[in-house]
Design a protein around this motif. Structure first.
Motif, PDB file in Angstrom:
ATOM      1  N   GLY A 248       0.812  -1.212   0.000  1.00  0.00           N
ATOM      2  CA  GLY A 248       0.000   0.000   0.000  1.00  0.00           C
ATOM      3  C   GLY A 248       0.843   1.258   0.000  1.00  0.00           C
ATOM      4  N   MET A 249       1.904   1.260   0.808  1.00  0.00           N
ATOM      5  CA  MET A 249       2.793   2.431   0.844  1.00  0.00           C
ATOM      6  C   MET A 249       3.425   2.669  -0.521  1.00  0.00           C
ATOM      7  SD  MET A 249       4.858   1.866   4.403  1.00  0.00           S
ATOM      8  CE  MET A 249       4.021   1.558   5.963  1.00  0.00           C
ATOM      9  N   VAL A 250       3.875   1.583  -1.139  1.00  0.00           N
ATOM     10  CA  VAL A 250       4.524   1.701  -2.451  1.00  0.00           C
ATOM     11  C   VAL A 250       3.538   2.217  -3.493  1.00  0.00           C
ATOM     12  CG1 VAL A 250       5.618   0.406  -4.325  1.00  0.00           C
ATOM     13  CG2 VAL A 250       6.211  -0.099  -1.935  1.00  0.00           C
ATOM     14  N   LEU A 251       2.332   1.690  -3.485  1.00  0.00           N
ATOM     15  CA  LEU A 251       1.332   2.114  -4.469  1.00  0.00           C
ATOM     16  C   LEU A 251       0.935   3.572  -4.283  1.00  0.00           C
ATOM     17  CD1 LEU A 251      -0.953  -1.051  -4.579  1.00  0.00           C
ATOM     18  CD2 LEU A 251       0.579  -0.220  -6.381  1.00  0.00           C
ATOM     19  N   ARG A 252       0.879   4.037  -3.028  1.00  0.00           N
ATOM     20  CA  ARG A 252       0.530   5.443  -2.808  1.00  0.00           C
ATOM     21  C   ARG A 252       1.598   6.371  -3.393  1.00  0.00           C
ATOM     22  NH1 ARG A 252      -1.621   3.179   1.907  1.00  0.00           N
ATOM     23  NH2 ARG A 252       0.220   3.548   3.209  1.00  0.00           N
ATOM     24  N   ILE A 253       2.838   5.947  -3.351  1.00  0.00           N
ATOM     25  CA  ILE A 253       3.909   6.740  -3.965  1.00  0.00           C
ATOM     26  C   ILE A 253       3.775   6.692  -5.494  1.00  0.00           C
ATOM     27  CG2 ILE A 253       6.406   6.778  -4.391  1.00  0.00           C
ATOM     28  CD1 ILE A 253       6.803   6.057  -1.441  1.00  0.00           C
ATOM     29  N   LEU A 254       3.554   5.511  -6.025  1.00  0.00           N
ATOM     30  CA  LEU A 254       3.466   5.360  -7.470  1.00  0.00           C
ATOM     31  C   LEU A 254       2.289   6.121  -8.074  1.00  0.00           C
ATOM     32  CD1 LEU A 254       4.275   1.545  -7.745  1.00  0.00           C
ATOM     33  CD2 LEU A 254       5.749   3.434  -8.500  1.00  0.00           C
ATOM     34  N   LYS A 255       1.211   6.286  -7.295  1.00  0.00           N
ATOM     35  CA  LYS A 255       0.009   6.936  -7.811  1.00  0.00           C
ATOM     36  C   LYS A 255      -0.056   8.426  -7.507  1.00  0.00           C
ATOM     37  CE  LYS A 255      -2.858   2.750  -7.520  1.00  0.00           C
ATOM     38  NZ  LYS A 255      -4.050   2.133  -6.883  1.00  0.00           N
ATOM     39  N   ASN A 256       0.877   8.929  -6.742  1.00  0.00           N
ATOM     40  CA  ASN A 256       0.824  10.344  -6.361  1.00  0.00           C
ATOM     41  C   ASN A 256       1.339  11.222  -7.507  1.00  0.00           C
ATOM     42  OD1 ASN A 256       1.055  12.895  -5.128  1.00  0.00           O
ATOM     43  ND2 ASN A 256       1.498  11.981  -3.147  1.00  0.00           N
ATOM     44  N   PRO A 257       0.490  12.109  -8.034  1.00  0.00           N
ATOM     45  CA  PRO A 257       0.893  12.921  -9.194  1.00  0.00           C
ATOM     46  C   PRO A 257       1.998  13.926  -8.896  1.00  0.00           C
ATOM     47  CG  PRO A 257      -1.230  13.661  -8.342  1.00  0.00           C
ATOM     48  CD  PRO A 257      -0.903  12.379  -7.627  1.00  0.00           C
ATOM     49  N   VAL A 258       2.297  14.162  -7.613  1.00  0.00           N
ATOM     50  CA  VAL A 258       3.332  15.141  -7.283  1.00  0.00           C
ATOM     51  C   VAL A 258       4.676  14.737  -7.869  1.00  0.00           C
ATOM     52  CG1 VAL A 258       4.081  14.117  -5.085  1.00  0.00           C
ATOM     53  CG2 VAL A 258       4.239  16.589  -5.404  1.00  0.00           C
ATOM     54  N   TYR A 259       4.893  13.422  -8.057  1.00  0.00           N
ATOM     55  CA  TYR A 259       6.175  12.960  -8.588  1.00  0.00           C
ATOM     56  C   TYR A 259       6.290  13.168 -10.097  1.00  0.00           C
ATOM     57  CZ  TYR A 259       6.433  10.848  -3.973  1.00  0.00           C
ATOM     58  OH  TYR A 259       6.446  10.655  -2.611  1.00  0.00           O
ATOM     59  N   THR A 260       5.178  13.615 -10.705  1.00  0.00           N
ATOM     60  CA  THR A 260       5.231  13.985 -12.127  1.00  0.00           C
ATOM     61  C   THR A 260       5.282  15.503 -12.285  1.00  0.00           C
ATOM     62  OG1 THR A 260       2.819  14.082 -12.394  1.00  0.00           O
ATOM     63  CG2 THR A 260       3.886  11.934 -12.685  1.00  0.00           C
ATOM     64  N   GLY A 261       5.380  16.201 -11.146  1.00  0.00           N
ATOM     65  CA  GLY A 261       5.449  17.654 -11.191  1.00  0.00           C
ATOM     66  C   GLY A 261       4.112  18.341 -11.049  1.00  0.00           C
ATOM     67  N   VAL A 262       3.061  17.567 -10.718  1.00  0.00           N
ATOM     68  CA  VAL A 262       1.717  18.125 -10.566  1.00  0.00           C
ATOM     69  C   VAL A 262       1.383  18.210  -9.083  1.00  0.00           C
ATOM     70  CG1 VAL A 262      -0.734  17.839 -11.063  1.00  0.00           C
ATOM     71  CG2 VAL A 262       0.980  17.185 -12.776  1.00  0.00           C
ATOM     72  N   LEU A 263       1.158  19.417  -8.573  1.00  0.00           N
ATOM     73  CA  LEU A 263       0.819  19.623  -7.173  1.00  0.00           C
ATOM     74  C   LEU A 263      -0.679  19.850  -7.052  1.00  0.00           C
ATOM     75  CD1 LEU A 263       1.823  19.980  -4.256  1.00  0.00           C
ATOM     76  CD2 LEU A 263       2.159  22.421  -4.746  1.00  0.00           C
ATOM     77  N   GLU A 264      -1.397  18.854  -6.510  1.00  0.00           N
ATOM     78  CA  GLU A 264      -2.847  18.958  -6.350  1.00  0.00           C
ATOM     79  C   GLU A 264      -3.177  19.364  -4.926  1.00  0.00           C
ATOM     80  OE1 GLU A 264      -4.559  15.248  -7.450  1.00  0.00           O
ATOM     81  OE2 GLU A 264      -4.305  15.585  -9.602  1.00  0.00           O
ATOM     82  N   GLN A 265      -3.938  20.472  -4.780  1.00  0.00           N
ATOM     83  CA  GLN A 265      -4.320  20.963  -3.463  1.00  0.00           C
ATOM     84  C   GLN A 265      -5.729  21.536  -3.544  1.00  0.00           C
ATOM     85  OE1 GLN A 265      -0.550  22.700  -1.231  1.00  0.00           O
ATOM     86  NE2 GLN A 265      -0.823  23.772  -3.140  1.00  0.00           N
ATOM     87  N   GLY A 266      -6.429  21.472  -2.407  1.00  0.00           N
ATOM     88  CA  GLY A 266      -7.731  22.118  -2.343  1.00  0.00           C
ATOM     89  C   GLY A 266      -8.907  21.209  -2.524  1.00  0.00           C
ATOM     90  N   GLY A 267      -8.740  20.067  -3.197  1.00  0.00           N
ATOM     91  CA  GLY A 267      -9.826  19.120  -3.333  1.00  0.00           C
ATOM     92  C   GLY A 267      -9.633  18.015  -2.319  1.00  0.00           C
ATOM     93  N   SER A 268     -10.021  16.791  -2.702  1.00  0.00           N
ATOM     94  CA  SER A 268      -9.750  15.655  -1.844  1.00  0.00           C
ATOM     95  C   SER A 268      -8.244  15.425  -1.846  1.00  0.00           C
ATOM     96  CB  SER A 268     -10.453  14.402  -2.364  1.00  0.00           C
ATOM     97  OG  SER A 268     -11.847  14.608  -2.374  1.00  0.00           O
ATOM     98  N   PRO A 269      -7.619  15.357  -0.655  1.00  0.00           N
ATOM     99  CA  PRO A 269      -6.179  15.230  -0.598  1.00  0.00           C
ATOM    100  C   PRO A 269      -5.704  13.920  -1.168  1.00  0.00           C
ATOM    101  CG  PRO A 269      -7.143  14.863   1.557  1.00  0.00           C
ATOM    102  CD  PRO A 269      -8.244  15.320   0.681  1.00  0.00           C
ATOM    103  N   PRO A 270      -4.517  13.914  -1.808  1.00  0.00           N
ATOM    104  CA  PRO A 270      -3.979  12.671  -2.324  1.00  0.00           C
ATOM    105  C   PRO A 270      -3.640  11.751  -1.156  1.00  0.00           C
ATOM    106  CG  PRO A 270      -2.339  14.416  -2.444  1.00  0.00           C
ATOM    107  CD  PRO A 270      -3.628  15.058  -2.062  1.00  0.00           C
ATOM    108  N   PRO A 271      -3.672  10.450  -1.369  1.00  0.00           N
ATOM    109  CA  PRO A 271      -3.386   9.524  -0.278  1.00  0.00           C
ATOM    110  C   PRO A 271      -2.025   9.799   0.340  1.00  0.00           C
ATOM    111  CG  PRO A 271      -4.219   8.361  -2.196  1.00  0.00           C
ATOM    112  CD  PRO A 271      -3.946   9.754  -2.633  1.00  0.00           C
ATOM    113  N   ALA A 272      -1.956   9.644   1.656  1.00  0.00           N
ATOM    114  CA  ALA A 272      -0.689   9.897   2.357  1.00  0.00           C
ATOM    115  C   ALA A 272       0.309   8.813   2.015  1.00  0.00           C
ATOM    116  CB  ALA A 272      -0.925   9.920   3.871  1.00  0.00           C
ATOM    117  N   THR A 273       1.574   9.192   1.922  1.00  0.00           N
ATOM    118  CA  THR A 273       2.621   8.202   1.639  1.00  0.00           C
ATOM    119  C   THR A 273       3.279   7.818   2.937  1.00  0.00           C
ATOM    120  OG1 THR A 273       4.129  10.037   1.222  1.00  0.00           O
ATOM    121  CG2 THR A 273       3.038   9.056  -0.669  1.00  0.00           C
ATOM    122  N   GLY A 274       2.603   7.104   3.758  1.00  0.00           N
ATOM    123  CA  GLY A 274       3.169   6.646   5.015  1.00  0.00           C
ATOM    124  C   GLY A 274       2.148   5.883   5.760  1.00  0.00           C
TER     125      GLY A 274
END
Length: 274
Positions: A248-274
């Motif tokens: 689960g921890m690994v998948l949350r990192i792989l699915k987080n768009p921040v690692y593609t340079g996209v910072l999503e804020q203000g809506g539903s928060p992206p899953p925590a990586t921890g």
């Protein structure tokens, strides 16, 4: 307020400071509130201090506060029968909730309630004036809390539109810029771990096997890494005491768009990586 010699009251001082209060007023600081309460108690010997409960960083819009709940447990156990606060706003800013405690719960439990700066003492209350003044003050306190909340949300929206980072903690692989907490910098150690995770995934390794590889290598989980840096960080995903990665921890990192340079804020928060 007249001194009462017939009874000794087992007293708790209660202090609350929210993030919204900050350090705008020294009198509202934790130290300032404690000093005011202790000075008051020193002038009324029948009020015997049994402790001081402090909720630092908690809103007054509800009563779901750890120190407050601990204090009420002491009250229910019969160990405390008097509560002293700096003013009604420190006790709470929900006018219905505050009114429920002052008008119903405390009288039923035999608890004396004192709000120093509001010149309110339930033992010497004036029923006619208190029925008008106390609810009015509570409404003002609630309105202040609501107004502050609206202003904070507006300020956060402006920061989001500017592209500023507004989270409490940087996502794993980044760190906050010490010169600008709304700007993210690459955390070299954690970033190398993230790069390895993406590299292994591209090589066809499953998330579970990646997690096993990280654990076997002694790589701390994102939460343990944050804590090793002195951060007061917690997450609902952590269930074990030892530092163990899972899929689960690994998948949350792989699915987080921040690692593609996209910072999503203000809506539903992206899953925590921890």
């Amino acid at each position: 307020m007249n001194k009462t010699q017939e009874q000794v009251w087992n007293t708790y001082g209660y202090v609350r400071l929210s993030h919204e209060d900050g350090d705008k007023e020294e009198s509202n600081s934790v130290t300032g509130q404690k000093d005011l309460i202790r000075d008051y108690l020193s002038r009324y010997p029948e009020l015997r201090e049994c402790g001081m409960k402090v909720d630092d960083g908690y809103t007054g819009s509800n009563f779901d506060r750890p120190a407050f709940q601990e204090m009420m447990a002491e009250v229910k156990a019969g160990k405390v029968n008097c509560i002293v606060v700096k003013d009604l706003s420190r006790f709470g800013r929900d006018h219905l909730g505050v009114g429920e405690y002052i008008e119903r719960i405390f009288p039923f439990m035999g608890v004396r309630f004192i709000a120093i700066n509001d010149n309110y003492d339930s033992l010497h209350s004036n029923v006619e004036s208190d029925e008008l003044i106390i609810p009015f003050k509570n409404l003002i306190n609630e309105a202040y809390c609501r107004d502050t909340s609206i202003k904070i949300r507006s300020q956060l929206e402006i920061k989001r539109q500017r592209g500023d980072f507004i989270g409490s903690f940087a996502v794993f692989g980044y760190r906050k810029d010490p010169e600008n907490r709304h700007h993210l910098l690459v955390d070299d150690y954690a970033a190398d771990v993230v790069r390895d995770i993406f590299k292994w995934k591209l090589e066809g390794i499953s998330a579970g096997d990646i997690a096993d590889r990280l654990t076997a290598s002694g790589i701390p989980t994102p939460m343990d890494y944050k804590r090793s840096l002195g951060m007061r960080y917690s997450t609902s995903f952590r269930v074990k005491e030892e530092s163990v990665w899972d899929a689960g921890m690994v998948l949350r990192i792989l699915k987080n768009p921040v690692y593609t340079g996209v910072l999503e804020q203000g809506g539903s928060p992206p899953p925590a990586t921890g």
